[in-house]
Design a protein around this motif. Sequence first.
Motif, short mmCIF file in Angstrom:
data_model
loop_
_atom_site.label_atom_id
_atom_site.label_comp_id
_atom_site.label_asym_id
_atom_site.label_seq_id
_atom_site.Cartn_x
_atom_site.Cartn_y
_atom_site.Cartn_z
N THR B 17 0.89 -1.11 -0.05
CA THR B 17 0.05 -0.20 0.14
C THR B 17 0.76 1.19 0.06
OG1 THR B 17 -1.66 -1.24 1.36
CG2 THR B 17 -1.58 1.16 1.27
N THR B 18 1.92 1.12 0.94
CA THR B 18 2.89 2.47 0.63
C THR B 18 3.52 2.68 -0.36
OG1 THR B 18 3.15 2.00 3.31
CG2 THR B 18 4.72 3.35 2.42
N ALA B 19 3.99 1.51 -1.03
CA ALA B 19 4.69 1.58 -2.30
C ALA B 19 3.76 2.22 -3.48
CB ALA B 19 5.24 0.23 -2.72
N ASN B 20 2.72 1.85 -3.39
CA ASN B 20 1.55 2.32 -4.37
C ASN B 20 1.26 3.92 -4.35
OD1 ASN B 20 -0.05 1.79 -6.68
ND2 ASN B 20 -1.62 2.55 -5.43
N GLN B 21 1.50 4.27 -2.97
CA GLN B 21 1.27 5.86 -2.66
C GLN B 21 2.74 6.34 -3.15
OE1 GLN B 21 0.42 5.85 1.46
NE2 GLN B 21 -1.75 5.62 1.50
N LEU B 22 3.62 6.00 -2.77
CA LEU B 22 5.00 6.59 -3.04
C LEU B 22 5.15 6.74 -4.44
CD1 LEU B 22 7.92 5.38 -0.72
CD2 LEU B 22 7.01 7.61 -0.74
N PHE B 23 4.84 5.60 -5.12
CA PHE B 23 5.23 5.65 -6.44
C PHE B 23 4.20 6.62 -7.34
CE2 PHE B 23 6.73 0.89 -6.37
CZ PHE B 23 7.77 1.34 -5.64
N ARG B 24 3.02 6.85 -6.55
CA ARG B 24 2.12 7.83 -7.41
C ARG B 24 2.65 9.26 -7.20
NH1 ARG B 24 -3.18 6.14 -8.76
NH2 ARG B 24 -3.54 7.87 -10.03
N GLN B 26 6.05 10.12 -6.64
CA GLN B 26 7.35 10.19 -7.30
C GLN B 26 7.36 9.05 -8.43
OE1 GLN B 26 10.38 9.79 -4.20
NE2 GLN B 26 8.82 10.36 -2.76
N THR B 27 8.61 9.05 -9.30
CA THR B 27 8.74 8.22 -10.24
C THR B 27 9.15 6.66 -9.46
OG1 THR B 27 9.26 9.86 -11.73
CG2 THR B 27 10.09 7.30 -12.38
N ALA B 28 8.57 5.77 -9.77
CA ALA B 28 8.71 4.36 -9.12
C ALA B 28 10.32 4.23 -9.25
CB ALA B 28 8.15 3.50 -9.77
N ALA B 29 11.02 4.45 -10.23
CA ALA B 29 12.30 3.87 -10.34
C ALA B 29 13.33 4.83 -9.46
CB ALA B 29 13.09 4.23 -11.76
N ASN B 30 12.63 5.91 -8.88
CA ASN B 30 13.62 6.91 -8.39
C ASN B 30 13.39 6.53 -6.57
OD1 ASN B 30 14.39 8.11 -10.39
ND2 ASN B 30 12.81 9.80 -10.32
N VAL B 31 12.45 5.95 -6.20
CA VAL B 31 12.27 5.67 -4.78
C VAL B 31 13.09 4.36 -4.53
CG1 VAL B 31 10.58 4.66 -3.14
CG2 VAL B 31 9.73 6.41 -5.03
N LYS B 54 13.46 -4.91 -6.59
CA LYS B 54 12.32 -3.91 -7.05
C LYS B 54 11.50 -4.61 -7.98
CE LYS B 54 12.63 1.01 -7.02
NZ LYS B 54 13.20 1.92 -7.17
N GLY B 55 12.16 -5.49 -8.98
CA GLY B 55 11.40 -6.08 -9.98
C GLY B 55 10.01 -6.91 -9.26
N ASP B 56 10.80 -7.75 -8.12
CA ASP B 56 9.70 -8.52 -7.48
C ASP B 56 8.56 -7.88 -6.92
OD1 ASP B 56 11.21 -10.97 -7.67
OD2 ASP B 56 12.51 -10.27 -6.25
N LEU B 57 9.00 -6.51 -6.32
CA LEU B 57 8.12 -5.56 -5.68
C LEU B 57 6.99 -5.29 -6.71
CD1 LEU B 57 7.11 -3.79 -3.23
CD2 LEU B 57 8.69 -2.16 -3.95
N PHE B 58 7.43 -4.78 -7.90
CA PHE B 58 6.63 -4.48 -8.83
C PHE B 58 5.62 -5.39 -9.23
CE2 PHE B 58 10.09 -1.32 -10.49
CZ PHE B 58 9.90 -0.09 -9.69
N LEU B 59 5.94 -6.39 -9.57
CA LEU B 59 5.24 -7.56 -9.96
C LEU B 59 4.18 -7.87 -9.03
CD1 LEU B 59 5.29 -9.31 -12.56
CD2 LEU B 59 6.58 -11.09 -11.13
N GLN B 103 0.14 4.61 -14.39
CA GLN B 103 0.65 6.13 -13.84
C GLN B 103 1.91 5.52 -12.88
OE1 GLN B 103 -0.14 9.18 -14.53
NE2 GLN B 103 -1.82 8.90 -15.71
N VAL B 104 1.73 4.37 -12.13
CA VAL B 104 2.74 4.13 -11.08
C VAL B 104 3.75 3.20 -11.32
CG1 VAL B 104 2.58 2.80 -8.81
CG2 VAL B 104 0.56 4.61 -9.16
N LEU B 105 3.37 2.13 -12.27
CA LEU B 105 4.65 1.29 -12.28
C LEU B 105 5.51 1.28 -13.60
CD1 LEU B 105 2.97 -2.08 -11.21
CD2 LEU B 105 4.37 -0.63 -9.76
N PRO B 106 6.58 1.29 -13.55
CA PRO B 106 7.58 1.27 -14.93
C PRO B 106 6.74 0.79 -16.03
CG PRO B 106 8.64 0.09 -13.08
CD PRO B 106 7.32 0.00 -12.66
#
Lengths: 188, 188
Positions: B17-24, B26-31, B54-59, B103-106
């Motif tokens: 949940t936090t990752a989704n918020q943060l990625f919204r 800022q750019t996911a790659a920069n977090v 991070k790939g595991d997290l995105f998936l 919007q959120v993921l690479p």
Amino acid sequence: MITMRQDAQQNRQKILTTANQLFREQTAANVTMAQLAKAAQVGVGTLYRNFPTKGDLFLALAYDQLGSYVSQQRAYLTTHPLDRPALKHALRAYLAFRENRYQVLPKGSLEPASQYYQRPDYQDLVHLFADLIQGADPQLAPAAVTFKADMLIAFFRSDSYALQRDVRHYSETEILDQVMTILFPVSS
Amino acid sequence: MITMRQDAQQNRQKILTTANQLFREQTAANVTMAQLAKAAQVGVGTLYRNFPTKGDLFLALAYDQLGSYVSQQRAYLTTHPLDRPALKHALRAYLAFRENRYQVLPKGSLEPASQYYQRPDYQDLVHLFADLIQGADPQLAPAAVTFKADMLIAFFRSDSYALQRDVRHYSETEILDQVMTILFPVSS
């Protein structure tokens, strides 16, 4: 007189044609570059100058065949009207192209889809399909025409096509019939 | 009493949940993973134990949201009939899910499509769409129902969706309207 440029072009085409034959007979991954050079009757140096890696060769083969497909359909349309039968004719040939790709080249995408969508080859294919879709249904709004063309191409991309063949167990003809029924129903 | 298992499950969900918020924001790659651990109030060790890369997290984020989407739609259908409005409701929500993903993921696929097609998550989505498509058109043959569901999902995959948003400049609503008009015309 054959110029060097023509000669180089012929070598490239000979390699691609031979590669397609070899890959149909054996699994593409098992064919070595040395075998391919020998079968195509070109030097190994010539082969590597044209295609530094096998990935480059696979991609060139896919785009070479896509280019041939579009040219053939455009030629067909110079002597045939843009109507529903022409659309079905073009989709049948497109499925044959996809089927060859599915049989001959490694499974999966050869490049990221975002790259594919930016290629002029993709644009040419969209325009061909759009012309045919518009021809089959002159009432359709241009935005819907492009939308349908994009939808068709997305559906026929290699992994989606493989799902229909491997998991759903549809033949090329069954896929064609479903697509025609769903996307291009005969107007009542 | 909260068992360890529940605790671990809660941590995992808090991270997602936090990752989704943060990625919204800022750019996911920069977090960085450190930033994420801090924001989610979990130790860096806990974060890496859950998502080694991070790939595991995105998936995991993509599948977590897909799972939530399917559950929510199934819950909705316990109190609503399986009809065309329900199909449109589900597709609107699916587009919101795709839009968040966009919007959120690479950009681009997070895994090979062939893997995606084999996942139970994909089967659940096909079944949901198939139930809705069949409900909206009870006359449609089961084979055509699955075919339409596959076609929809292929069309909405990330690169194809990005093409519609970035290049065709369609909004979510315009995409929904085109899909409904083309694939699910109101029977005359």
